[in-house]
Motif scaffolding. Structure first.
Motif, PDB file in Angstrom:
ATOM      1  N   LEU A 162       9.973  31.763   0.635  1.00 55.50           N
ATOM      2  CA  LEU A 162      10.581  30.672  -0.130  1.00 55.50           C
ATOM      3  C   LEU A 162      11.120  29.656   0.878  1.00 55.50           C
ATOM      4  N   ASP A 163      11.358  28.467   0.422  1.00 61.39           N
ATOM      5  CA  ASP A 163      11.870  27.435   1.320  1.00 61.39           C
ATOM      6  C   ASP A 163      13.399  27.478   1.320  1.00 61.39           C
ATOM      7  N   VAL A 164      13.955  28.574   1.863  1.00 62.46           N
ATOM      8  CA  VAL A 164      15.401  28.734   1.909  1.00 62.46           C
ATOM      9  C   VAL A 164      15.951  27.810   2.988  1.00 62.46           C
ATOM     10  N   ARG A 165      16.904  26.995   2.613  1.00 63.73           N
ATOM     11  CA  ARG A 165      17.439  26.001   3.546  1.00 63.73           C
ATOM     12  C   ARG A 165      18.306  26.619   4.624  1.00 63.73           C
ATOM     13  N   GLU A 166      19.022  27.666   4.261  1.00 59.88           N
ATOM     14  CA  GLU A 166      19.933  28.269   5.233  1.00 59.88           C
ATOM     15  C   GLU A 166      20.358  29.646   4.749  1.00 59.88           C
ATOM     16  N   HIS A 167      20.667  30.496   5.706  1.00 61.74           N
ATOM     17  CA  HIS A 167      21.270  31.799   5.436  1.00 61.74           C
ATOM     18  C   HIS A 167      22.498  31.923   6.318  1.00 61.74           C
ATOM     19  N   VAL A 168      23.559  32.473   5.765  1.00 64.12           N
ATOM     20  CA  VAL A 168      24.769  32.725   6.538  1.00 64.12           C
ATOM     21  C   VAL A 168      25.268  34.127   6.185  1.00 64.12           C
ATOM     22  N   THR A 169      25.836  34.810   7.178  1.00 63.60           N
ATOM     23  CA  THR A 169      26.425  36.126   6.954  1.00 63.60           C
ATOM     24  C   THR A 169      27.935  36.012   7.079  1.00 63.60           C
ATOM     25  N   PHE A 170      28.624  36.483   6.043  1.00 63.53           N
ATOM     26  CA  PHE A 170      30.086  36.529   6.041  1.00 63.53           C
ATOM     27  C   PHE A 170      30.522  37.979   6.211  1.00 63.53           C
TER      28      PHE A 170
END
Length: 169
Positions: free
Chosen positions: A112-120
């Motif tokens: 998919l065209d995921v713009r960003e991933h972040v881990t909290f």
């Protein structure tokens, strides 16, 4: 008209739900129509203009509900702005450095065209469900490592991107 944003999440003990609710609240304050819902309860994403999907991390995998949500809705998700977040490390590492997505999330991002991933950071406290979670807490390895100012800053940035795109069209 404000953009409709879905913040779908997979959680076992509720800490990822609280992150999703914080993300939706920041987006709503920015002027978007945002709502946080359990991923398993969402049947139709086509009424949303953008989607954020979050999942708790368990043994190096995204929560089952988040994985299933992405698989079930992949066609509709491919047609709208999409962001991912994970919650999980039971230490301060997520606040200290960028943690890459786990392999399954990385594969979904590639499809998919995921713009960003972040881990909290994650949260695992007394009363947690599951044999392994209870053992982790009993051994003193639990705690609340969520950084809500960082979560809110990220959500505000995502909201800003959506608002800027909406205004430029």
């Amino acid at each position: 008209m404000p953009a409709n944003v879905l913040v779908a999440y997979g959680t076992t003990n509720g800490s990822t739900a609280q992150i999703a609710e914080a993300v939706a609240e920041v987006m709503s304050k920015a002027g978007l129509a945002a709502e946080a819902l359990p991923a398993r309860s969402v049947d139709d994403v086509t009424r949303y203009d953008a989607v954020v999907v979050g999942g708790g991390l368990y043994a190096g995998r995204w929560h089952r509900d988040a994985r299933r949500f992405v698989r079930r809705n992949r066609r509709a998700l491919a047609d709208r702005p999409l962001w991912f977040f994970s919650s999980g490390p039971l230490d301060a590492s997520a606040s200290e450095k960028d943690i890459p997505p786990v392999p399954g999330v990385r594969r979904a991002m590639g499809r998919l065209d995921v713009r960003e991933h972040v881990t909290f950071g994650g949260c695992l406290q007394e009363g947690a469900k599951g044999r392994i979670a209870k053992m982790i807490v009993r051994n003193g390895k639990g705690g609340d490592y969520r950084d809500f100012p960082a979560i809110e800053t990220w959500a505000a940035r995502v909201a800003g991107e959506l608002i800027e795109e909406r205004e430029s069209h």
